[in-house]
Motif scaffolding. Structure first.
Motif, PDB file in Angstrom:
ATOM      1  N   GLY A  98       0.776  -1.227   0.000  1.00 18.67           N
ATOM      2  CA  GLY A  98       0.000   0.000   0.000  1.00 18.67           C
ATOM      3  C   GLY A  98       0.806   1.275   0.000  1.00 18.67           C
ATOM      4  O   GLY A  98       0.335   2.305   0.474  1.00 18.67           O
ATOM      5  N   ALA A  99       2.028   1.222  -0.505  1.00 17.63           N
ATOM      6  CA  ALA A  99       2.877   2.411  -0.580  1.00 17.63           C
ATOM      7  C   ALA A  99       3.339   2.632  -2.021  1.00 17.63           C
ATOM      8  O   ALA A  99       4.525   2.492  -2.333  1.00 17.63           O
ATOM      9  CB  ALA A  99       4.082   2.268   0.348  1.00 17.63           C
ATOM     10  N   PRO A 100       2.421   2.999  -2.932  1.00 13.47           N
ATOM     11  CA  PRO A 100       2.806   3.150  -4.336  1.00 13.47           C
ATOM     12  C   PRO A 100       3.822   4.255  -4.577  1.00 13.47           C
ATOM     13  O   PRO A 100       4.546   4.216  -5.571  1.00 13.47           O
ATOM     14  CB  PRO A 100       1.478   3.448  -5.041  1.00 13.47           C
ATOM     15  CG  PRO A 100       0.593   4.011  -3.965  1.00 13.47           C
ATOM     16  CD  PRO A 100       0.986   3.278  -2.723  1.00 13.47           C
ATOM     17  N   SER A 101       3.902   5.243  -3.670  1.00 14.01           N
ATOM     18  CA  SER A 101       4.903   6.302  -3.841  1.00 14.01           C
ATOM     19  C   SER A 101       6.320   5.759  -3.721  1.00 14.01           C
ATOM     20  O   SER A 101       7.279   6.407  -4.150  1.00 14.01           O
ATOM     21  CB  SER A 101       4.695   7.414  -2.805  1.00 14.01           C
ATOM     22  OG  SER A 101       4.857   6.914  -1.485  1.00 14.01           O
ATOM     23  N   GLN A 102       6.461   4.553  -3.151  1.00 12.50           N
ATOM     24  CA  GLN A 102       7.761   3.920  -2.995  1.00 12.50           C
ATOM     25  C   GLN A 102       7.972   2.789  -4.007  1.00 12.50           C
ATOM     26  O   GLN A 102       8.921   2.011  -3.888  1.00 12.50           O
ATOM     27  CB  GLN A 102       7.900   3.380  -1.566  1.00 12.50           C
ATOM     28  CG  GLN A 102       7.816   4.468  -0.506  1.00 12.50           C
ATOM     29  CD  GLN A 102       7.647   3.919   0.901  1.00 12.50           C
ATOM     30  OE1 GLN A 102       8.053   2.801   1.190  1.00 12.50           O
ATOM     31  NE2 GLN A 102       7.050   4.712   1.788  1.00 12.50           N
ATOM     32  N   CYS A 103       7.103   2.703  -5.004  1.00 11.57           N
ATOM     33  CA  CYS A 103       7.215   1.668  -6.046  1.00 11.57           C
ATOM     34  C   CYS A 103       8.606   1.690  -6.672  1.00 11.57           C
ATOM     35  O   CYS A 103       9.113   2.756  -7.057  1.00 11.57           O
ATOM     36  CB  CYS A 103       6.169   1.922  -7.129  1.00 11.57           C
ATOM     37  SG  CYS A 103       6.314   0.867  -8.589  1.00 11.57           S
ATOM     38  N   ILE A 104       9.231   0.528  -6.774  1.00 10.77           N
ATOM     39  CA  ILE A 104      10.602   0.485  -7.306  1.00 10.77           C
ATOM     40  C   ILE A 104      10.632   0.761  -8.803  1.00 10.77           C
ATOM     41  O   ILE A 104      11.693   1.062  -9.355  1.00 10.77           O
ATOM     42  CB  ILE A 104      11.289  -0.863  -6.989  1.00 10.77           C
ATOM     43  CG1 ILE A 104      10.526  -2.030  -7.640  1.00 10.77           C
ATOM     44  CG2 ILE A 104      11.421  -1.069  -5.493  1.00 10.77           C
ATOM     45  CD1 ILE A 104      11.244  -3.365  -7.515  1.00 10.77           C
ATOM     46  N   HIS A 105       9.491   0.677  -9.444  1.00 15.31           N
ATOM     47  CA  HIS A 105       9.423   0.927 -10.889  1.00 15.31           C
ATOM     48  C   HIS A 105       8.710   2.237 -11.207  1.00 15.31           C
ATOM     49  O   HIS A 105       8.377   2.496 -12.365  1.00 15.31           O
ATOM     50  CB  HIS A 105       8.702  -0.225 -11.596  1.00 15.31           C
ATOM     51  CG  HIS A 105       9.341  -1.557 -11.386  1.00 15.31           C
ATOM     52  ND1 HIS A 105      10.597  -1.872 -11.864  1.00 15.31           N
ATOM     53  CD2 HIS A 105       8.900  -2.665 -10.725  1.00 15.31           C
ATOM     54  CE1 HIS A 105      10.903  -3.110 -11.520  1.00 15.31           C
ATOM     55  NE2 HIS A 105       9.901  -3.611 -10.830  1.00 15.31           N
ATOM     56  N   LEU A 106       8.469   3.064 -10.187  1.00 18.92           N
ATOM     57  CA  LEU A 106       7.690   4.283 -10.383  1.00 18.92           C
ATOM     58  C   LEU A 106       8.332   5.188 -11.435  1.00 18.92           C
ATOM     59  O   LEU A 106       9.532   5.433 -11.432  1.00 18.92           O
ATOM     60  CB  LEU A 106       7.563   5.046  -9.059  1.00 18.92           C
ATOM     61  CG  LEU A 106       6.625   6.261  -9.051  1.00 18.92           C
ATOM     62  CD1 LEU A 106       5.969   6.411  -7.682  1.00 18.92           C
ATOM     63  CD2 LEU A 106       7.341   7.552  -9.401  1.00 18.92           C
ATOM     64  N   THR A 107       7.495   5.667 -12.318  1.00 19.06           N
ATOM     65  CA  THR A 107       7.928   6.651 -13.298  1.00 19.06           C
ATOM     66  C   THR A 107       6.786   7.638 -13.499  1.00 19.06           C
ATOM     67  O   THR A 107       5.708   7.474 -12.934  1.00 19.06           O
ATOM     68  CB  THR A 107       8.321   5.983 -14.627  1.00 19.06           C
ATOM     69  OG1 THR A 107       8.880   6.977 -15.508  1.00 19.06           O
ATOM     70  CG2 THR A 107       7.135   5.323 -15.307  1.00 19.06           C
ATOM     71  N   VAL A 108       7.038   8.667 -14.269  1.00 24.50           N
ATOM     72  CA  VAL A 108       6.046   9.717 -14.497  1.00 24.50           C
ATOM     73  C   VAL A 108       6.013  10.011 -15.984  1.00 24.50           C
ATOM     74  O   VAL A 108       7.058   9.993 -16.660  1.00 24.50           O
ATOM     75  CB  VAL A 108       6.413  10.995 -13.703  1.00 24.50           C
ATOM     76  CG1 VAL A 108       5.429  12.115 -13.991  1.00 24.50           C
ATOM     77  CG2 VAL A 108       6.444  10.708 -12.208  1.00 24.50           C
ATOM     78  N   ILE A 109       4.826  10.280 -16.515  1.00 24.28           N
ATOM     79  CA  ILE A 109       4.761  10.653 -17.928  1.00 24.28           C
ATOM     80  C   ILE A 109       5.640  11.879 -18.158  1.00 24.28           C
ATOM     81  O   ILE A 109       5.800  12.715 -17.281  1.00 24.28           O
ATOM     82  CB  ILE A 109       3.323  10.901 -18.400  1.00 24.28           C
ATOM     83  CG1 ILE A 109       2.691  12.085 -17.663  1.00 24.28           C
ATOM     84  CG2 ILE A 109       2.467   9.659 -18.247  1.00 24.28           C
ATOM     85  CD1 ILE A 109       1.384  12.578 -18.278  1.00 24.28           C
ATOM     86  N   ALA A 292      -2.421   4.616  -1.362  1.00 23.50           N
ATOM     87  CA  ALA A 292      -3.394   3.569  -1.661  1.00 23.50           C
ATOM     88  C   ALA A 292      -4.725   3.880  -0.966  1.00 23.50           C
ATOM     89  O   ALA A 292      -4.723   4.414   0.146  1.00 23.50           O
ATOM     90  CB  ALA A 292      -2.856   2.218  -1.200  1.00 23.50           C
ATOM     91  N   PRO A 293      -5.868   3.548  -1.603  1.00 23.65           N
ATOM     92  CA  PRO A 293      -5.974   3.005  -2.962  1.00 23.65           C
ATOM     93  C   PRO A 293      -5.608   4.051  -4.013  1.00 23.65           C
ATOM     94  O   PRO A 293      -6.016   5.204  -3.897  1.00 23.65           O
ATOM     95  CB  PRO A 293      -7.438   2.590  -3.070  1.00 23.65           C
ATOM     96  CG  PRO A 293      -8.148   3.443  -2.069  1.00 23.65           C
ATOM     97  CD  PRO A 293      -7.189   3.651  -0.938  1.00 23.65           C
TER      98      PRO A 293
END
Length: 348
Positions: A98-109, A292-293
């Protein structure tokens, strides 16, 4: 379609880009109505260059749905929408807890896939939120930076009646000031070297402004708080200097949250570093604008506060320009040809 594409450091071009099309059943193509220039866009332009040569830049925007995939049910063509630009994997350990801000694959358009400085852009349906009718497009273009600011405050223990010092009155700092007041802060101190930014900070809700040119922010804040400091100090300047100085501003047992990104080392004098230990500070790093969500309460709360008029971002907006003037706008902002707050670009 027309777009702004970054080819290298200082090389931003207005020209043609490939029109996005629906390729998967959960995608949404959006016609961009207004897009904001972020400090991170300026850093890409001035210091870092693009992740991918010729990438369409930009990630703060609002628009109208142009097309949707077969599995999309919550928005339809013609709907006004806000859009979260963060792309998360949903399957890594961080996402699963429940911590998507820490996603290891996080990227931004705008980094590794085309952004919003264009007539059209594309996002997963989960990133797209219906926009209440009461929110104007130019206001909605600031939903993403607002979500960044409130994401940081949600990490803290700020309560009604508290006190907050915001170091740096750029766009994130200004939004943090207004959010701190919405959280119930009794006193918000705005700190910046630019008098015009401090003037906008007052319009955004700051109770006391501090200009540290002749006397340090620390000395002025201590004088204003009878030597106690504030409950929460926010570093929003992204400066190596303020990233050290911020530790001296909270009271004993207070909090620090970092929202700025210093693109360089941060040397910390003993005076500042010892404040962490001797004052038993709680220190938070705040990254991105999602929870999250997905995309999170940062987005739904911002939409609510904007729709009721409690969150007013209009004092921040200083320039409204056609997308074709983007390259000149970036250069003027870097060279400080004018006073720039939030700059909005409008596709033609």
């Amino acid at each position: 379609m027309n777009a702004l594409k970054l080819y290298g450091i200082g090389d931003l071009r207005y020209g043609q880009a490939k029109l996005p099309i629906i390729e998967m059943e959960d995608e949404v193509v959006i016609r961009v109505k207004a897009a904001g220039i972020c400090g991170s866009d300026l850093s890409r332009y001035r210091k870092l260059g693009p992740y991918v040569e010729g990438m369409v830049l930009g990630h703060e925007f609002t628009g109208v749905v142009e097309a949707v995939g077969n599995a999309v049910t919550h928005v339809s063509p013609g709907d006004r929408v806000a859009a979260c630009p963060a792309i998360v994997c949903g399957t890594c350990e961080s996402c699963l807890r429940g911590a998507p801000s820490q996603c290891i694959h996080l990227t931004v358009i705008g980094s590794k896939q085309p952004g919003c400085f264009a007539e059209f852009t594309k996002l997963p349906a989960a990133n797209v939120l219906p926009l209440p009718e009461g929110i104007a497009y130019e206001t909605a273009a600031l939903i993403e930076p607002s979500a960044v600011a409130v994401h940081g405050l949600y990490l803290t223990h700020l309560r009604p009646g508290g006190s907050v010092a915001v170091l740096g009155c750029g766009n994130i700092g200004l939004l943090t000031i207004q959010w701190a007041k919405l959280f119930g802060a009794e006193t918000v101190y705005a700190i910046d070297l630019n008098p015009r930014k401090l003037s906008v900070a007052k319009q955004m809700g700051a109770d006391i402004v501090i200009h540290p040119k002749k006397k340090s922010a620390y000395d002025q804040l201590m004088a204003a708080t009878d030597g106690n400091g504030v409950d929460l100090a926010v570093e929003a300047a992204g400066s190596s200097i303020t990233s050290a100085q911020v530790f001296a501003l909270p009271r004993k047992g207070g909090e620090v949250v970092f929202m700025g990104i210093p693109y360089g080392d941060v040397p910390i004098e003993r005076f500042y570093f010892e404040k962490i230990v001797r004052n038993e500070l709680k220190v938070y790093g705040s990254w991105n604008a999602v929870s999250a969500p997905f995309p999170g309460k940062e987005w739904t709360t911002t939409l609510h506060m904007m729709s009721t008029g409690q969150l007013d971002v209009t004092p921040m907006i200083t320039h409204r320009l056609p997308l074709s003037e983007g390259p000149k706008a970036f250069e003027d902002m870097i060279n400080q040809k004018d006073f720039f707050g939030k700059v909005l670009l409008y596709p033609e």
